[in-house]
Scaffold this active site. Sequence first.
Site, PDB file in Angstrom:
ATOM      1  N   ASP A 463       0.834  -1.196   0.000  1.00  0.00           N
ATOM      2  CA  ASP A 463       0.000   0.000   0.000  1.00  0.00           C
ATOM      3  C   ASP A 463       0.876   1.256   0.000  1.00  0.00           C
ATOM      4  O   ASP A 463       2.071   1.188   0.330  1.00  0.00           O
ATOM      5  CB  ASP A 463      -0.852  -0.048   1.292  1.00  0.00           C
ATOM      6  CG  ASP A 463      -2.134   0.731   1.199  1.00  0.00           C
ATOM      7  OD1 ASP A 463      -2.299   1.488   0.241  1.00  0.00           O
ATOM      8  OD2 ASP A 463      -2.983   0.587   2.109  1.00  0.00           O
ATOM      9  N   ASP A 531     -10.901   1.862  -3.074  1.00  0.00           N
ATOM     10  CA  ASP A 531     -11.395   1.621  -1.718  1.00  0.00           C
ATOM     11  C   ASP A 531     -12.910   1.708  -1.685  1.00  0.00           C
ATOM     12  O   ASP A 531     -13.512   1.528  -0.630  1.00  0.00           O
ATOM     13  CB  ASP A 531     -10.811   2.661  -0.754  1.00  0.00           C
ATOM     14  CG  ASP A 531      -9.504   2.184  -0.145  1.00  0.00           C
ATOM     15  OD1 ASP A 531      -9.137   1.015  -0.372  1.00  0.00           O
ATOM     16  OD2 ASP A 531      -8.849   2.978   0.549  1.00  0.00           O
TER      17      ASP A 531
HETATM   18  C1  DGJ Z   1      -5.765   1.981   2.039  1.00  0.00           C
HETATM   19  C2  DGJ Z   1      -6.145   0.731   1.320  1.00  0.00           C
HETATM   20  O1  DGJ Z   1      -6.671   1.029   0.065  1.00  0.00           O
HETATM   21  C3  DGJ Z   1      -7.122  -0.052   2.183  1.00  0.00           C
HETATM   22  O2  DGJ Z   1      -7.557  -1.172   1.494  1.00  0.00           O
HETATM   23  C4  DGJ Z   1      -6.461  -0.412   3.475  1.00  0.00           C
HETATM   24  O3  DGJ Z   1      -5.407  -1.304   3.258  1.00  0.00           O
HETATM   25  C5  DGJ Z   1      -5.962   0.833   4.181  1.00  0.00           C
HETATM   26  N1  DGJ Z   1      -5.156   1.646   3.314  1.00  0.00           N
HETATM   27  C6  DGJ Z   1      -5.182   0.485   5.407  1.00  0.00           C
HETATM   28  O4  DGJ Z   1      -4.638   1.563   6.019  1.00  0.00           O
END
Ligand code: DGJ
Length: 728
Positions: A463, A531
Site C-alpha cells: 500500500d 477503496d
Molecule cells: C488503504 C487501502 O486502500 C485499504 O484497502 C487499506 O489497506 C488501508 N489503506 C489500510 O490503512
Amino acid sequence: MIQYDEQNQIFHLNNGEISYVIKITQELQLIDLYYGGAIDFENDFMDLLNQSNTGFSLQHPSGIPYEKMSMTYGTFGKYSLNEEAFLVKDKEGRVINDFIYSHYEISNQKTILTTLPSSYDNQKLSQTLILYLKERSNDLWIELHITIFPEKPLLTKHVQFKNKSSEIYTIDLAMSGVFSVDGEFDQVIAFNGAWIKEFTTVKNQLSNGKLSFSNYNGVSTHTYQPFLALAESSSRDNRGEVHGFALMYSGNFKASVEKNIYKQTKIQMGINPFLTSWDLKSDSIFETPEWISVYSDEGFDKMTHVFHDFFLNNVMPCYEENRLSDVLINSWEAFYFNIDEEKLVELGLEAKSLGVEVLLVDDGWFENRNDDTDGLGSWVLDRKKFPNGLKVIKEKTGLKLGLWFEPEMTHLKTDRIIGKNFSLTPSRNQFVLDFTREDLVDEVFEKVKKVISDFEIDIIKWDANRPISDLFSENLENQGELYHRYILGVYRFAKKLREHFPHLIIQSCSAGGGRANAGMLSFALSTWVSDNTDACERLRIQQAAAMFLPLRAIGSHVTASPNHQMLRETSFAFRSHVALFGTYGFELNILQLSSEEKEAMVKAISFFKRHRKLIQTGNYYKLKGNDLSTQDEYAHMVVSKDGREVIVGVFQIASKANWEGMRLPLKGLEKKAGYEIHGKVYTGSYLMRIGLHFKQVFTGVQSDIHEKIGKIGFGDRTSEVIYFKKCY
Ligand code: DGJ
C-alpha cells in the site's frame, strides 16, 4: 518482422497486424511515415514525402516539410518549432539539439530495461529495432528501442540516453516516444479519478490543439491512469479503429494528444517533465519508461483483448501456479485496526470452512497502530495483539497467510523523509520515506524480508497512502531528480522482493486505485482498483479498469451491507456477482452473516473455483454500461480462449415499473455453434443478434414473489450470472 529498405532508407516493422514505417531523411533525421494497420512490405511509402511545402518555416535542404511530418524522436529547434519529445541542455544552459541518425541494429529479443520495469517475451519470438542517434558535436547518444511481437497488433517503445563524453548534460524532457496516427481520430478516452472515485471514464472530443493528462502525486496516480485510447467518433466496442496506449510507469506521467493545422494527430507519453530534470553525468545512461501501444481495427473489444493477453503473458510475473487468484479474505473492512490473533483465527477458521484459501492481515499489526496516527513503519509486530506471532494464524486456520505493508511510509518525522525542515503538508498523519536513497530502500527491504521469512508470508498487499508534497531530499544535488529517483527506489524495492521471494504474490494498492498501472503490475499479480467497495460503484470502476487490465489483475471483494463507503444496501448475491469478475475475495466479518448467506457464500466460492480459469484468462466483453452518465444496467461476459465456455453477468441497479424488458445480445460466440442455456439450445448467431431475454411479470398478486426477488427485473440491485457451454 523488421525490414530495412536500403535504397529508400526506410525501416518497416510489420507482423501482418500492424505496420510502423520510419524514414531516414537526407538531413539524417528520423521521421515516421506511417503507423497503423498492416501494409505489405512491397510498398515503398515514398509518396508520403511528396507534400506541398509549408512556406516561411525552417529551411530543409532535402525539401521535406518537417512541419507536416512527425519526427520519430525530435527536439525543439531542429527542423521543428514544436514541443517535441525531448530537450537536453549543456551545463551553460544551451539547448543541444543536433542529433543525427548514426546506425541501426535489429535484435532478436526484447530489450530489458535496467532501472525500470519492462515487458518480457518468454517465447523469444519478438524483434527489436534499435536506432542510434548521435549529437553532431557532443558524444551524447540516444537509442530508440522499438519491439514488435509476432501476430500481436502491439509495439513497445523506450528510449535510452547515453553520455559517453566527460561533460554533464541536463535532460529537461524525455518522453517515451511519439506516435503519429493516420485517420480521423477525434475521441480521446482517459480515466480520471480520486479516492473512492477511481476510473471515471472521460471522453474528450479532439479538434485542433492539445489535450494532456498528467499526474503530480509522485507516489501514485489516482487522478489519471497512465492509459489513453484514441478512437474515431464512429468506433464502437466491436468496430472501427482504436489505438490504446499504456505506460509502464508508476510515478508522475504525462500523456498528450495533439492535432495540428495539418491534421496530424500525435500522441506522446512519458515521465511528467513538471519539476523534473535529470543530470546525465559522464558515462551514465537515462532510460525512459516502456510504452505499450495497441492498434485495433475491430473496435475497443479487440484492443482490450490484446492488452489483457499482453499483461498476462508479457507484463505480470509469470508462474503457472499463480496465474489464477486464490479466494482471499481481508481483515480491513471486517475489523479495520481492531485486529488480534483471536479474532483473526476465528475469522480464518470460519472462512476456511466456507472455502476461502487465504487470510490477509491488513493494516493494524505494527506495534501501537490502533488508528492511523501512530505506529506506521516500525516493522515491529504488536505483541499485545499477536502474542504468539503471525505464523500461528496460518497454523491454526490452515489458510495461506497474507500481510499488509506500506514500505515507503512512516509516521515519524525524521531526517529520512521527503520534505524540507519537516514543515510538511499533512496527509493521513504520515510521511514519505526518502526512497531516492538506495541505502534506505535496502534497509527497509531487510526489515520486510525478515517479516516475510519469519512469519512465512505467502501474499503481501503493498500500500502507499499519501502523495509526495513539499519536494526536498537531503540526498540529492538536483532536486529535479526527486520524483523519478523516488520511483526508481520503489522499483528497486520491488525487484528485490521478486528476487528474494520469486513465488511471493504481490497485490498493489495505493489508497485504493492509485497504483493500477503496468509499472506496478510487472511485479504484482493484482491491484486494488478502489477503496470504494460498494457493488454498484464497483460495476462502473471494474468495467472501466477492464478496458485494459485483465480480470486477474482487478482486486474485487464482497464487503458488508450496508456498504461502508456508500451506505447502500445490496443483497449478498448481487455483491458476489459483481466481485466474481475480478480476483474474487471477501472483506467483511463473515461471522455476522446469516446461515442463508453462508450457504450462498459456499456455493459462490465453489462456482468461482470451478470457473476462475475461464474468468481470468478468457476474452472479456463489455455488453452494457460504463458510459459517461451513471448507468442503470450493466452486463459483461467472458468467453474461454477455446470458445467452449461462457459466463455472463447482468446487473440492474433500479427496478422499473411496467418494464419493457431487456434483450442482451452477446459477443464473441461462433455463429453456427450451439449453446445450451437453461436446457434450451440456441445458436451463436441467435445469441449475438437477438440475445438473452430478461422480462418482468406483474408481481402485484404473486405468491412466489420471494423466489423471484433478486432476479433481473424483480427489485432494486438485481443480478444474474449465467454460465453455459458450447454443445456443438
Ligand atoms: C488503504 C487501502 O486502500 C485499504 O484497502 C487499506 O489497506 C488501508 N489503506 C489500510 O490503512
